[in-house]
Design a protein around this motif. Structure first.
Motif, PDB file in Angstrom:
ATOM      1  N   ILE A  92      38.473  37.791  45.473  1.00  7.88           N
ATOM      2  CA  ILE A  92      39.476  37.216  44.563  1.00  7.88           C
ATOM      3  C   ILE A  92      40.468  38.290  44.123  1.00  7.88           C
ATOM      4  CG2 ILE A  92      39.779  36.303  42.219  1.00  7.88           C
ATOM      5  CD1 ILE A  92      37.235  34.641  42.717  1.00  7.88           C
ATOM      6  N   GLY A  93      39.967  39.466  43.741  1.00  9.07           N
ATOM      7  CA  GLY A  93      40.860  40.551  43.347  1.00  9.07           C
ATOM      8  C   GLY A  93      41.795  40.951  44.465  1.00  9.07           C
ATOM      9  N   ALA A  94      41.264  41.047  45.698  1.00  7.68           N
ATOM     10  CA  ALA A  94      42.092  41.421  46.844  1.00  7.68           C
ATOM     11  C   ALA A  94      43.161  40.374  47.129  1.00  7.68           C
ATOM     12  CB  ALA A  94      41.210  41.627  48.071  1.00  7.68           C
ATOM     13  N   LEU A  95      42.799  39.091  47.031  1.00  5.37           N
ATOM     14  CA  LEU A  95      43.755  38.026  47.323  1.00  5.37           C
ATOM     15  C   LEU A  95      44.849  37.936  46.262  1.00  5.37           C
ATOM     16  CD1 LEU A  95      41.288  35.307  48.639  1.00  5.37           C
ATOM     17  CD2 LEU A  95      43.080  36.458  49.967  1.00  5.37           C
ATOM     18  N   PHE A  96      44.466  38.070  44.990  1.00  2.93           N
ATOM     19  CA  PHE A  96      45.479  38.081  43.934  1.00  2.93           C
ATOM     20  C   PHE A  96      46.465  39.230  44.169  1.00  2.93           C
ATOM     21  CE2 PHE A  96      43.108  35.348  40.784  1.00  2.93           C
ATOM     22  CZ  PHE A  96      44.175  34.532  40.475  1.00  2.93           C
ATOM     23  N   MET A  97      45.929  40.404  44.528  1.00  2.35           N
ATOM     24  CA  MET A  97      46.803  41.557  44.729  1.00  2.35           C
ATOM     25  C   MET A  97      47.625  41.434  46.001  1.00  2.35           C
ATOM     26  SD  MET A  97      47.879  44.058  43.163  1.00  2.35           S
ATOM     27  CE  MET A  97      48.413  45.763  43.084  1.00  2.35           C
ATOM     28  N   THR A  98      47.136  40.662  46.974  1.00  5.10           N
ATOM     29  CA  THR A  98      47.938  40.384  48.169  1.00  5.10           C
ATOM     30  C   THR A  98      49.211  39.643  47.788  1.00  5.10           C
ATOM     31  OG1 THR A  98      45.984  40.305  49.602  1.00  5.10           O
ATOM     32  CG2 THR A  98      47.967  39.188  50.393  1.00  5.10           C
ATOM     33  N   VAL A  99      49.078  38.634  46.925  1.00  2.00           N
ATOM     34  CA  VAL A  99      50.252  37.893  46.437  1.00  2.00           C
ATOM     35  C   VAL A  99      51.202  38.836  45.708  1.00  2.00           C
ATOM     36  CG1 VAL A  99      51.059  36.006  44.980  1.00  2.00           C
ATOM     37  CG2 VAL A  99      48.882  35.790  46.196  1.00  2.00           C
ATOM     38  N   TYR A 102      56.358  41.745  45.079  1.00  2.00           N
ATOM     39  CA  TYR A 102      57.115  42.856  44.501  1.00  2.00           C
ATOM     40  C   TYR A 102      57.550  43.892  45.532  1.00  2.00           C
ATOM     41  CZ  TYR A 102      56.895  41.282  39.728  1.00  2.00           C
ATOM     42  OH  TYR A 102      57.096  40.563  38.571  1.00  2.00           O
ATOM     43  N   THR A 103      56.965  43.861  46.729  1.00  2.00           N
ATOM     44  CA  THR A 103      57.480  44.708  47.800  1.00  2.00           C
ATOM     45  C   THR A 103      58.759  44.131  48.387  1.00  2.00           C
ATOM     46  OG1 THR A 103      55.287  45.560  48.364  1.00  2.00           O
ATOM     47  CG2 THR A 103      56.962  45.667  50.082  1.00  2.00           C
ATOM     48  N   VAL A 104      58.832  42.814  48.461  1.00  2.00           N
ATOM     49  CA  VAL A 104      59.933  42.153  49.169  1.00  2.00           C
ATOM     50  C   VAL A 104      61.069  41.725  48.244  1.00  2.00           C
ATOM     51  CG1 VAL A 104      60.491  40.124  50.582  1.00  2.00           C
ATOM     52  CG2 VAL A 104      58.413  41.406  51.025  1.00  2.00           C
ATOM     53  N   ILE A 105      60.796  41.561  46.963  1.00  2.00           N
ATOM     54  CA  ILE A 105      61.796  40.967  46.068  1.00  2.00           C
ATOM     55  C   ILE A 105      63.106  41.763  46.070  1.00  2.00           C
ATOM     56  CG2 ILE A 105      61.002  42.189  43.999  1.00  2.00           C
ATOM     57  CD1 ILE A 105      62.325  38.550  44.241  1.00  2.00           C
ATOM     58  N   GLY A 126      44.053  44.997  49.038  1.00  2.00           N
ATOM     59  CA  GLY A 126      44.875  43.797  48.930  1.00  2.00           C
ATOM     60  C   GLY A 126      46.331  44.133  48.697  1.00  2.00           C
ATOM     61  N   SER A 127      46.586  45.139  47.855  1.00  2.00           N
ATOM     62  CA  SER A 127      47.959  45.580  47.605  1.00  2.00           C
ATOM     63  C   SER A 127      48.600  46.101  48.884  1.00  2.00           C
ATOM     64  CB  SER A 127      47.964  46.676  46.536  1.00  2.00           C
ATOM     65  OG  SER A 127      49.263  47.212  46.363  1.00  2.00           O
ATOM     66  N   SER A 128      47.849  46.908  49.625  1.00  2.00           N
ATOM     67  CA  SER A 128      48.368  47.468  50.865  1.00  2.00           C
ATOM     68  C   SER A 128      48.661  46.373  51.890  1.00  2.00           C
ATOM     69  CB  SER A 128      47.346  48.465  51.434  1.00  2.00           C
ATOM     70  OG  SER A 128      47.840  49.081  52.593  1.00  2.00           O
ATOM     71  N   ALA A 129      47.688  45.454  52.043  1.00  2.00           N
ATOM     72  CA  ALA A 129      47.879  44.357  53.002  1.00  2.00           C
ATOM     73  C   ALA A 129      49.021  43.447  52.576  1.00  2.00           C
ATOM     74  CB  ALA A 129      46.589  43.550  53.129  1.00  2.00           C
ATOM     75  N   GLY A 130      49.105  43.127  51.293  1.00  6.22           N
ATOM     76  CA  GLY A 130      50.161  42.246  50.805  1.00  6.22           C
ATOM     77  C   GLY A 130      51.541  42.837  51.005  1.00  6.22           C
ATOM     78  N   GLY A 131      51.686  44.141  50.714  1.00 10.97           N
ATOM     79  CA  GLY A 131      52.989  44.766  50.885  1.00 10.97           C
ATOM     80  C   GLY A 131      53.459  44.727  52.322  1.00 10.97           C
ATOM     81  N   THR A 132      52.565  45.075  53.228  1.00 13.59           N
ATOM     82  CA  THR A 132      52.945  45.116  54.646  1.00 13.59           C
ATOM     83  C   THR A 132      53.152  43.712  55.221  1.00 13.59           C
ATOM     84  OG1 THR A 132      51.760  47.198  54.965  1.00 13.59           O
ATOM     85  CG2 THR A 132      52.235  45.888  56.927  1.00 13.59           C
ATOM     86  N   ALA A 174      47.256  32.997  50.265  1.00 14.79           N
ATOM     87  CA  ALA A 174      46.310  33.820  49.506  1.00 14.79           C
ATOM     88  C   ALA A 174      45.808  33.072  48.276  1.00 14.79           C
ATOM     89  CB  ALA A 174      46.977  35.131  49.100  1.00 14.79           C
ATOM     90  N   VAL A 175      46.706  32.347  47.605  1.00 15.84           N
ATOM     91  CA  VAL A 175      46.311  31.544  46.446  1.00 15.84           C
ATOM     92  C   VAL A 175      45.291  30.488  46.860  1.00 15.84           C
ATOM     93  CG1 VAL A 175      47.146  29.766  44.847  1.00 15.84           C
ATOM     94  CG2 VAL A 175      48.373  31.934  45.063  1.00 15.84           C
ATOM     95  N   LEU A 176      45.524  29.856  47.993  1.00 15.18           N
ATOM     96  CA  LEU A 176      44.570  28.863  48.507  1.00 15.18           C
ATOM     97  C   LEU A 176      43.206  29.502  48.746  1.00 15.18           C
ATOM     98  CD1 LEU A 176      44.062  25.967  49.494  1.00 15.18           C
ATOM     99  CD2 LEU A 176      44.867  26.697  51.760  1.00 15.18           C
ATOM    100  N   GLY A 177      43.213  30.757  49.197  1.00 14.86           N
ATOM    101  CA  GLY A 177      41.953  31.469  49.377  1.00 14.86           C
ATOM    102  C   GLY A 177      41.206  31.651  48.068  1.00 14.86           C
ATOM    103  N   VAL A 178      41.931  31.992  47.000  1.00 17.26           N
ATOM    104  CA  VAL A 178      41.302  32.132  45.682  1.00 17.26           C
ATOM    105  C   VAL A 178      40.711  30.802  45.231  1.00 17.26           C
ATOM    106  CG1 VAL A 178      41.689  32.674  43.246  1.00 17.26           C
ATOM    107  CG2 VAL A 178      42.801  34.040  45.016  1.00 17.26           C
ATOM    108  N   VAL A 179      41.470  29.720  45.411  1.00 17.28           N
ATOM    109  CA  VAL A 179      40.980  28.391  45.017  1.00 17.28           C
ATOM    110  C   VAL A 179      39.715  28.037  45.794  1.00 17.28           C
ATOM    111  CG1 VAL A 179      41.519  25.930  45.034  1.00 17.28           C
ATOM    112  CG2 VAL A 179      43.262  27.573  44.332  1.00 17.28           C
TER     113      VAL A 179
END
Length: 437
Positions: A254-261, A266-269, A381-387, A408-413
């Motif tokens: 859950i922590g990894a998936l939240f941080m993926t989002v 914030y990497t792409v914005i 999760g942060s690293s994977a989400g950014g890339t 990723a949100v669906l994964g948390v759910v």
């Protein structure tokens, strides 16, 4: 690293496993008196760790607000430039557990000092990176160095501060993380607009250097630390025990998936806001990170949410808020995008606070290692989400990045729903047979 950060996680230092990863020397019966508000040293300690938190997170995410400028400078894609963030967070994730174990042998204060010194030194070299490859390599070294700070800081506080003052002391360190992550991005945005991205990274390096000097001169000597000899087999056994606990594994996921989002958004914005129809200047884009202040509020409210809704209820609310923010950010109106970022940030920090605090409650033994594993999953999760977020943006624009976030949100759910079913099955199994006749 901590709930209201930018990247920091909640760590509650508790009892170690019976087969401790470190064999410690028994503390003398007359241990030194611990620090608390009003006593000499407490204020110095608080300011020192606040400064360390500011330096660490200003450095860790220093390139995130600068990615469009870095891309233009090296003629790189968003995916390639995103590695300047992902390499740092990924290296931190890989090194946090071994360096936290080394702090048990060589000392918390020594580990924190060495981590900051190396990270700052690399930070002063980063602006002179001649190529994208060199920049990514330097950022990886920087992230690995910073891995020695979070777990060592939490352990230092647990040993040197009275229990009744521990939450407040940790809170100030977490605040330093949050402010460092936010101020570093804002500083780089405005400096880059005036003098370029290299000058912006130099400014962050000088800010971190000043904070490291403050830390060095203010941090009190550790008076209750007892060094021990490392026990790699026991450490491996403790880690294996945690990874064999289904509930802990779900919390790590859950922590990894939240941080993926969060990492993807914030990497792409910056890439989205620098393009049409927004065309915002670099300084304004950097100021977008003021939205982080929303996370400070939502993570602080997580405890009340859990009290009213339960852990899984709070997670459902957090993922719903995050999903709503992702969908709202698809609009081409700046106000809608900003409101979407507010919702994403609030949902992420609330969910992160619930998951990270649940780790310490779930792990009855070896809590320091359990929390270190959570941090590893969190930053992976942060690293994977950014890339992945940058690759998705390059392939399909902002809508593709949002789709990744929703996945990723669906994964948390899904994980939370599974946990709910497991908990109900366990409760039914505990009902005495006579109660069902």
């Amino acid at each position: 690293m901590p709930p209201a950060d930018t990247g920091a996680s909640t760590v509650v230092v508790g009892a170690s496993a019976p087969s401790s990863p470190v064999t410690t020397t028994a503390a003398p019966a007359s241990a030194h008196e611990r620090l608390e508000p009003g006593r000499p040293g407490y204020r110095r300690m608080s300011f020192a760790l606040f400064a360390a938190g500011v330096a660490a997170f200003a450095l860790l995410y220093s390139t995130q607000a600068l990615l469009p400028a870095v891309s233009a400078s090296f003629d790189a894609t968003a995916g390639q430039a995103s590695w300047t963030v992902s390499a740092a967070t990924g290296a931190l994730a890989l090194f946090v557990l071994p360096l936290s174990a080394l702090s048990e042998r060589f000392g918390r204060r020594q580990m924190m000092t060495a981590s900051l010194a190396i990270a700052v030194l690399v930070g002063l070299l980063v602006p002179f990176a001649p190529s994208m490859g060199a920049l990514i390599a330097l950022r990886a070294v920087q992230g690995a160095a910073l891995a020695g700070l979070p777990a060592s800081a939490m352990a230092y506080l647990a040993e040197e501060v009275r229990p009744k003052a521990l939450v407040a002391a940790i809170g100030l360190f977490v605040a330093g993380n949050s402010i460092g992550g936010m101020s570093g991005r804002i500083l780089t945005g405005w400096v880059a607009q005036a003098w370029g991205w290299r000058a912006a990274l130099a400014a962050v390096g000088l800010l971190a250097l000043a904070c490291a000097v403050v830390f060095h001169f203010l941090i009190p000597k550790a008076r209750n630390f007892r060094p021990g000899s490392l026990n790699p087999k026991a450490l491996a056994k403790t880690v294996a025990t945690h990874l064999g606990n289904p509930l802990l594994v779900r919390l790590y996921a859950i922590g990894a998936l939240f941080m993926t989002v969060f990492g993807a958004v914030y990497t792409v914005i910056g890439y989205r806001l620098v393009e049409e129809p927004f065309s915002l200047p670099q300084g304004v884009i950097g100021s977008i990170f003021l939205v982080y202040l929303v996370g400070t509020v939502s993570s602080a409210a997580a405890g009340r949410l859990v009290a009213r809704l339960g852990r899984r209820g709070a997670l459902y609310l957090a993922v719903s808020t995050t999903a709503a923010g992702l969908l709202l950010s698809l609009a081409d109106q700046l106000a809608a995008v900003l409101l979407g970022l507010v919702l994403i940030t609030a949902g992420f920090f609330a969910g992160h606070a619930v998951a990270s605090s649940s780790v310490s409650r779930t792990a009855t033994e070896g809590r320091a290692q359990a929390s270190a594993l959570y941090q590893s999953a969190y930053y992976l999760g942060s690293s994977a989400g950014g890339t992945l977020g940058a690759v998705a943006f390059h392939a399909g624009g902002w809508a593709a990045t949002v789709a990744l976030g929703l996945l990723a949100v669906l994964g948390v759910v899904s994980i939370t729903l599974y946990g709910t079913r497991v908990a109900r099955a366990e409760r039914r199994a505990l009902v005495p047979a006579t109660a069902t006749r």
